[in-house]
Design an enzyme around this catalytic site. Structure first.
Site, PDB file in Angstrom:
ATOM      1  N   GLN A 195      39.993  41.459  57.781  1.00  0.00           N
ATOM      2  CA  GLN A 195      38.614  41.425  57.270  1.00  0.00           C
ATOM      3  C   GLN A 195      38.400  42.554  56.253  1.00  0.00           C
ATOM      4  O   GLN A 195      37.835  42.348  55.169  1.00  0.00           O
ATOM      5  CB  GLN A 195      37.652  41.576  58.447  1.00  0.00           C
ATOM      6  N   GLN A 224      30.814  32.302  60.612  1.00  0.00           N
ATOM      7  CA  GLN A 224      32.182  32.778  60.812  1.00  0.00           C
ATOM      8  C   GLN A 224      32.779  32.346  62.155  1.00  0.00           C
ATOM      9  O   GLN A 224      33.858  32.785  62.527  1.00  0.00           O
ATOM     10  CB  GLN A 224      32.268  34.295  60.625  1.00  0.00           C
ATOM     11  N   HIS A 274      31.418  50.990  66.961  1.00  0.00           N
ATOM     12  CA  HIS A 274      30.275  50.802  66.053  1.00  0.00           C
ATOM     13  C   HIS A 274      29.614  52.150  65.748  1.00  0.00           C
ATOM     14  O   HIS A 274      29.234  52.432  64.610  1.00  0.00           O
ATOM     15  CB  HIS A 274      29.201  49.906  66.698  1.00  0.00           C
ATOM     16  N   ASP A 276      39.633  45.312  62.505  1.00  0.00           N
ATOM     17  CA  ASP A 276      39.597  44.016  61.821  1.00  0.00           C
ATOM     18  C   ASP A 276      40.266  44.213  60.456  1.00  0.00           C
ATOM     19  O   ASP A 276      39.611  44.160  59.410  1.00  0.00           O
ATOM     20  CB  ASP A 276      38.140  43.559  61.659  1.00  0.00           C
TER      21      ASP A 276
END
Ligand code: PAF
Length: 276
Positions: A144, A52, A28, A141
């Site tokens: 995504q 989600q 992050h 991800d």
């Protein structure tokens, strides 16, 4: 937030958004650092998005530590930490969702059929609220990332999507907030994911192009750990995410494996000899 950012825009030309579900790790922070480099103003959102998560998934026990996250975001240079609550985001009677027709029907979407509808919806809501110049997503991800890129292109959303590499622990495990669920014994077994991917990458480099053989070898490596349960291992076209039988150009190997209860995902590009 919309009002506040209107004021911010009078002095800041560009805004970067890093959408997260919190419980920060170095992955992050690397997205935030990228946002900091790119834009005048950095907004980080923390929202564990109920839309989600499917029935029986870890929505209620998703790890949280808002105080620690706040300190880390501040240290990394975030100007705003946006932490909406679920009832405000999805009030009683909420009924609008963003659905892509094809990309979600591969890889994780086969096993989590409503997941990407939830992701596309929340990301659209965040884009509408923040109107960011840039939004930054990690390549861990991968599906995504591809879905968000496609949604932005299809719907002419005025935001530039920036991707950032997967950040790994020193032993190779991809960083994830869900790693915190692993017991010490499972933590060791979780290395099966990266070992399987690295092995496939090496085999492809040595000329093995048959995806069935590569997937079988990956299965063998992961299944040798007693607490693992494979959700899927796939080798696909990196753009369309369609499964492929033979590697003829760059290909993506992606997998999802339960290690004990946590479901971990990872992926790697496979590059045959003579390409790239
Ligand atoms: O990757 C995540 O943490 C989430 O899926 C996201 C993009 C913040 C949407 O809830």
């Amino acid at each position: 937030m919309i009002e506040h950012l209107r004021t911010v825009r009078q002095s800041a030309k560009t805004i970067a958004l890093v959408p997260t579900m919190g419980y920060f790790h170095a992955g992050h922070l690397s997205l935030m650092e990228k946002g900091r480099e790119l834009a005048d103003h950095l907004v980080v959102s923390i929202f564990v998005n109920p839309a989600q998560f499917g029935p029986g998934e870890d929505l209620d026990k998703y790890p949280k530590d808002l105080e620690r996250d706040r300190e880390l975001a501040e240290k990394t240079g975030a100007d705003i930490l946006f932490t909406p609550d679920a009832d405000a985001f999805y009030p009683h009677g909420y009924e609008s969702f963003v659905v892509l027709e094809d990309l979600p029907h591969h890889l994780c979407g086969i096993h989590r059929p409503t997941h990407f509808r939830g992701v596309a919806t929340v990301v659209t809501k965040l884009f509408n609220i923040m109107a960011p110049t840039f939004a930054i997503f990690g390549r861990k991800d991968y599906q995504q990332l591809m879905i968000i890129r496609k949604m932005v292109r299809d719907l002419n959303m005025p935001v530039t999507i920036i991707d950032a590499p997967t950040i790994r622990e020193p032993d190779g495990l991809a960083m994830s907030s869900r790693n915190s669920y692993l017991t010490p014994a499972q933590r060791v077994q979780a290395l099966g994911l990266i070992n399987a991917l690295e092995n496939a990458r090496k085999q492809v480099g040595d000329g093995e192009l048959d995806t069935k053989a590569l997937i079988n070898n990956a299965k063998f490596l992961i299944d040798s750990h007693p607490d693992t349960q494979i959700d899927y291992i796939d080798i696909c076209d990196p753009e369309t995410l369609e499964t492929i039988d033979k590697i003829e150009g760059m290909a993506l190997m992606a997998l999802a494996v339960k290690v004990g209860t946590p479901r971990l995902i990872d992926n790697m590009m496979l590059c045959p000899p003579g390409i790239g």
